[in-house]
Design a protein around this motif. Structure first.
Motif, PDB file in Angstrom:
ATOM      1  N   GLY A  83      50.109 -14.147 -50.472  1.00 49.73           N
ATOM      2  CA  GLY A  83      49.622 -15.124 -51.432  1.00 49.73           C
ATOM      3  C   GLY A  83      49.962 -16.568 -51.152  1.00 49.73           C
ATOM      4  N   ARG A  84      50.641 -16.851 -50.046  1.00 52.61           N
ATOM      5  CA  ARG A  84      50.931 -18.248 -49.705  1.00 52.61           C
ATOM      6  C   ARG A  84      49.679 -18.865 -49.095  1.00 52.61           C
ATOM      7  NH1 ARG A  84      55.354 -15.985 -46.698  1.00 52.61           N
ATOM      8  NH2 ARG A  84      56.968 -15.498 -48.170  1.00 52.61           N
ATOM      9  N   LYS A  85      49.045 -19.725 -49.821  1.00 50.59           N
ATOM     10  CA  LYS A  85      47.791 -20.316 -49.385  1.00 50.59           C
ATOM     11  C   LYS A  85      48.029 -21.428 -48.364  1.00 50.59           C
ATOM     12  CE  LYS A  85      43.651 -22.339 -51.354  1.00 50.59           C
ATOM     13  NZ  LYS A  85      42.948 -22.720 -52.551  1.00 50.59           N
ATOM     14  N   CYS A  86      47.140 -21.510 -47.392  1.00 51.70           N
ATOM     15  CA  CYS A  86      47.159 -22.611 -46.438  1.00 51.70           C
ATOM     16  C   CYS A  86      46.173 -23.665 -46.948  1.00 51.70           C
ATOM     17  CB  CYS A  86      46.716 -22.108 -45.069  1.00 51.70           C
ATOM     18  SG  CYS A  86      46.690 -23.388 -43.808  1.00 51.70           S
ATOM     19  N   PHE A  87      46.511 -24.906 -46.843  1.00 58.22           N
ATOM     20  CA  PHE A  87      45.577 -25.962 -47.223  1.00 58.22           C
ATOM     21  C   PHE A  87      45.754 -27.143 -46.290  1.00 58.22           C
ATOM     22  CE2 PHE A  87      49.219 -25.901 -50.089  1.00 58.22           C
ATOM     23  CZ  PHE A  87      49.734 -27.178 -49.968  1.00 58.22           C
ATOM     24  N   ARG A  88      44.857 -28.112 -46.385  1.00 55.92           N
ATOM     25  CA  ARG A  88      44.791 -29.208 -45.429  1.00 55.92           C
ATOM     26  C   ARG A  88      46.129 -29.921 -45.240  1.00 55.92           C
ATOM     27  NH1 ARG A  88      40.361 -33.373 -44.098  1.00 55.92           N
ATOM     28  NH2 ARG A  88      41.608 -35.042 -43.233  1.00 55.92           N
ATOM     29  N   GLU A  89      46.841 -30.207 -46.313  1.00 54.46           N
ATOM     30  CA  GLU A  89      48.094 -30.955 -46.200  1.00 54.46           C
ATOM     31  C   GLU A  89      49.130 -30.183 -45.384  1.00 54.46           C
ATOM     32  OE1 GLU A  89      49.747 -34.529 -46.459  1.00 54.46           O
ATOM     33  OE2 GLU A  89      47.762 -34.013 -47.196  1.00 54.46           O
ATOM     34  N   LYS A  90      49.215 -28.857 -45.577  1.00 49.10           N
ATOM     35  CA  LYS A  90      50.141 -28.048 -44.785  1.00 49.10           C
ATOM     36  C   LYS A  90      49.699 -28.014 -43.328  1.00 49.10           C
ATOM     37  CE  LYS A  90      51.760 -24.611 -48.136  1.00 49.10           C
ATOM     38  NZ  LYS A  90      51.738 -23.176 -48.457  1.00 49.10           N
ATOM     39  N   LEU A  91      48.408 -27.835 -43.116  1.00 51.94           N
ATOM     40  CA  LEU A  91      47.874 -27.729 -41.764  1.00 51.94           C
ATOM     41  C   LEU A  91      48.060 -29.018 -40.967  1.00 51.94           C
ATOM     42  CD1 LEU A  91      46.433 -25.711 -39.953  1.00 51.94           C
ATOM     43  CD2 LEU A  91      44.256 -26.576 -40.828  1.00 51.94           C
ATOM     44  N   LYS A  92      48.007 -30.142 -41.649  1.00 48.34           N
ATOM     45  CA  LYS A  92      48.144 -31.439 -41.002  1.00 48.34           C
ATOM     46  C   LYS A  92      49.481 -31.586 -40.272  1.00 48.34           C
ATOM     47  CE  LYS A  92      48.259 -35.348 -43.526  1.00 48.34           C
ATOM     48  NZ  LYS A  92      47.768 -36.448 -44.370  1.00 48.34           N
ATOM     49  N   TYR A  93      50.520 -30.937 -40.779  1.00 51.88           N
ATOM     50  CA  TYR A  93      51.854 -31.059 -40.188  1.00 51.88           C
ATOM     51  C   TYR A  93      52.242 -29.859 -39.323  1.00 51.88           C
ATOM     52  CZ  TYR A  93      52.214 -35.039 -43.233  1.00 51.88           C
ATOM     53  OH  TYR A  93      51.984 -36.246 -43.831  1.00 51.88           O
ATOM     54  N   PHE A  94      51.300 -28.962 -39.092  1.00 55.63           N
ATOM     55  CA  PHE A  94      51.561 -27.775 -38.291  1.00 55.63           C
ATOM     56  C   PHE A  94      51.735 -28.188 -36.830  1.00 55.63           C
ATOM     57  CE2 PHE A  94      50.946 -23.629 -36.490  1.00 55.63           C
ATOM     58  CZ  PHE A  94      51.456 -22.795 -37.469  1.00 55.63           C
ATOM     59  N   ARG A  95      52.753 -27.691 -36.171  1.00 53.51           N
ATOM     60  CA  ARG A  95      53.034 -28.034 -34.782  1.00 53.51           C
ATOM     61  C   ARG A  95      52.837 -26.811 -33.896  1.00 53.51           C
ATOM     62  NH1 ARG A  95      51.993 -32.282 -36.317  1.00 53.51           N
ATOM     63  NH2 ARG A  95      53.419 -33.890 -36.936  1.00 53.51           N
ATOM     64  N   ILE A  96      52.206 -27.024 -32.749  1.00 55.98           N
ATOM     65  CA  ILE A  96      51.950 -25.950 -31.792  1.00 55.98           C
ATOM     66  C   ILE A  96      52.615 -26.341 -30.471  1.00 55.98           C
ATOM     67  CG2 ILE A  96      50.171 -24.740 -30.465  1.00 55.98           C
ATOM     68  CD1 ILE A  96      48.265 -25.273 -32.793  1.00 55.98           C
ATOM     69  N   PRO A  97      53.453 -25.471 -29.921  1.00 52.61           N
ATOM     70  CA  PRO A  97      54.049 -25.792 -28.617  1.00 52.61           C
ATOM     71  C   PRO A  97      52.988 -25.681 -27.517  1.00 52.61           C
ATOM     72  CG  PRO A  97      54.719 -23.602 -29.338  1.00 52.61           C
ATOM     73  CD  PRO A  97      53.915 -24.199 -30.453  1.00 52.61           C
ATOM     74  N   VAL A  98      52.890 -26.711 -26.687  1.00 56.59           N
ATOM     75  CA  VAL A  98      51.915 -26.734 -25.594  1.00 56.59           C
ATOM     76  C   VAL A  98      52.619 -27.151 -24.305  1.00 56.59           C
ATOM     77  CG1 VAL A  98      49.437 -27.131 -25.685  1.00 56.59           C
ATOM     78  CG2 VAL A  98      50.882 -28.490 -27.095  1.00 56.59           C
ATOM     79  N   PRO A  99      52.285 -26.493 -23.199  1.00 57.50           N
ATOM     80  CA  PRO A  99      52.853 -26.935 -21.924  1.00 57.50           C
ATOM     81  C   PRO A  99      52.365 -28.347 -21.586  1.00 57.50           C
ATOM     82  CG  PRO A  99      51.746 -24.798 -21.695  1.00 57.50           C
ATOM     83  CD  PRO A  99      51.444 -25.313 -23.049  1.00 57.50           C
ATOM     84  N   VAL A 100      53.270 -29.191 -21.124  1.00 56.78           N
ATOM     85  CA  VAL A 100      52.912 -30.563 -20.737  1.00 56.78           C
ATOM     86  C   VAL A 100      53.362 -30.817 -19.312  1.00 56.78           C
ATOM     87  CG1 VAL A 100      52.967 -31.485 -23.086  1.00 56.78           C
ATOM     88  CG2 VAL A 100      55.045 -31.510 -21.714  1.00 56.78           C
ATOM     89  N   ARG A 101      52.850 -31.901 -18.734  1.00 60.92           N
ATOM     90  CA  ARG A 101      53.239 -32.245 -17.364  1.00 60.92           C
ATOM     91  C   ARG A 101      53.471 -33.745 -17.250  1.00 60.92           C
ATOM     92  NH1 ARG A 101      48.215 -34.118 -16.074  1.00 60.92           N
ATOM     93  NH2 ARG A 101      46.494 -32.787 -16.533  1.00 60.92           N
ATOM     94  N   GLY A 102      54.359 -34.089 -16.357  1.00 58.68           N
ATOM     95  CA  GLY A 102      54.574 -35.489 -16.026  1.00 58.68           C
ATOM     96  C   GLY A 102      55.222 -36.307 -17.118  1.00 58.68           C
ATOM     97  N   GLY A 103      55.490 -37.569 -16.770  1.00 55.66           N
ATOM     98  CA  GLY A 103      56.135 -38.491 -17.695  1.00 55.66           C
ATOM     99  C   GLY A 103      55.259 -38.864 -18.878  1.00 55.66           C
ATOM    100  N   ASN A 104      53.936 -38.760 -18.708  1.00 54.93           N
ATOM    101  CA  ASN A 104      53.053 -39.107 -19.834  1.00 54.93           C
ATOM    102  C   ASN A 104      52.875 -37.947 -20.812  1.00 54.93           C
ATOM    103  OD1 ASN A 104      51.422 -37.401 -18.356  1.00 54.93           O
ATOM    104  ND2 ASN A 104      49.713 -38.834 -18.193  1.00 54.93           N
ATOM    105  N   ARG A 105      53.490 -36.816 -20.478  1.00 57.15           N
ATOM    106  CA  ARG A 105      53.469 -35.628 -21.342  1.00 57.15           C
ATOM    107  C   ARG A 105      52.055 -35.195 -21.692  1.00 57.15           C
ATOM    108  NH1 ARG A 105      57.850 -33.568 -23.005  1.00 57.15           N
ATOM    109  NH2 ARG A 105      57.144 -32.927 -25.046  1.00 57.15           N
ATOM    110  N   ALA A 106      51.145 -35.275 -20.717  1.00 55.73           N
ATOM    111  CA  ALA A 106      49.764 -34.817 -20.911  1.00 55.73           C
ATOM    112  C   ALA A 106      49.747 -33.293 -20.990  1.00 55.73           C
ATOM    113  CB  ALA A 106      48.890 -35.295 -19.753  1.00 55.73           C
ATOM    114  N   ILE A 107      48.792 -32.760 -21.702  1.00 55.46           N
ATOM    115  CA  ILE A 107      48.653 -31.303 -21.806  1.00 55.46           C
ATOM    116  C   ILE A 107      48.404 -30.736 -20.418  1.00 55.46           C
ATOM    117  CG2 ILE A 107      47.241 -29.428 -22.728  1.00 55.46           C
ATOM    118  CD1 ILE A 107      46.644 -31.194 -25.149  1.00 55.46           C
TER     119      ILE A 107
END
Length: 129
Positions: A83-107
């Motif tokens: 019953g915990r609903k997801c809504f835009r405000e919660k989703l806006k702050y959701f963080r996903i770990p993504v592999p990055v490369r280099g000093g510019n931290r590009a995906i």
């Protein structure tokens, strides 16, 4: 369905004449209701109801990266069970770990493709998008 299960529709409700300004393509939908945070990648043109978020990339991302983002969201769907609903405000702050490369931290889309290419149906999806 063939074995008494409902057919898989990938979240499709029906076919409608959706105005161009309300159409998306190569985007991810995220459910607010039903199965909150359930995420689907849509490589085709589509419209969405108001009870789903449509995630549109700010830059051109590969199909592998979009599938990776959807998979990572789906891994966290348990947070919105019982019953915990997801809504835009919660989703806006959701963080996903993504592999990055280099000093510019590009995906690092090469690393993501190496991960995603091992998933079932990758060969089919890669030819369709």
């Amino acid at each position: 369905g063939r074995w008494g299960h409902p057919p898989r529709t990938n979240g499709l409700v029906g076919w409608f004449a959706v105005p161009k300004e309300n159409q998306y393509k190569r985007a991810i939908t995220v459910a607010y209701n039903g199965q909150p945070l359930l995420s689907k990648y849509h490589p085709y043109p589509f419209g969405a109801k108001d009870d789903v978020a449509v995630l549109v990339p700010k830059s051109d991302l590969t199909t592998a990266t979009l599938l990776y983002v959807a998979a990572m969201l789906n891994r966290s769907a348990w947070r919105y069970s019982y019953g915990r609903k997801c809504f835009r405000e919660k989703l806006k702050y959701f963080r996903i770990p993504v592999p990055v490369r280099g000093g510019n931290r590009a995906i690092n889309e090469n690393a993501i493709e190496a991960i995603v290419s091992g998933l079932p149906h990758w060969d089919y999806l890669e030819t369709k998008t």
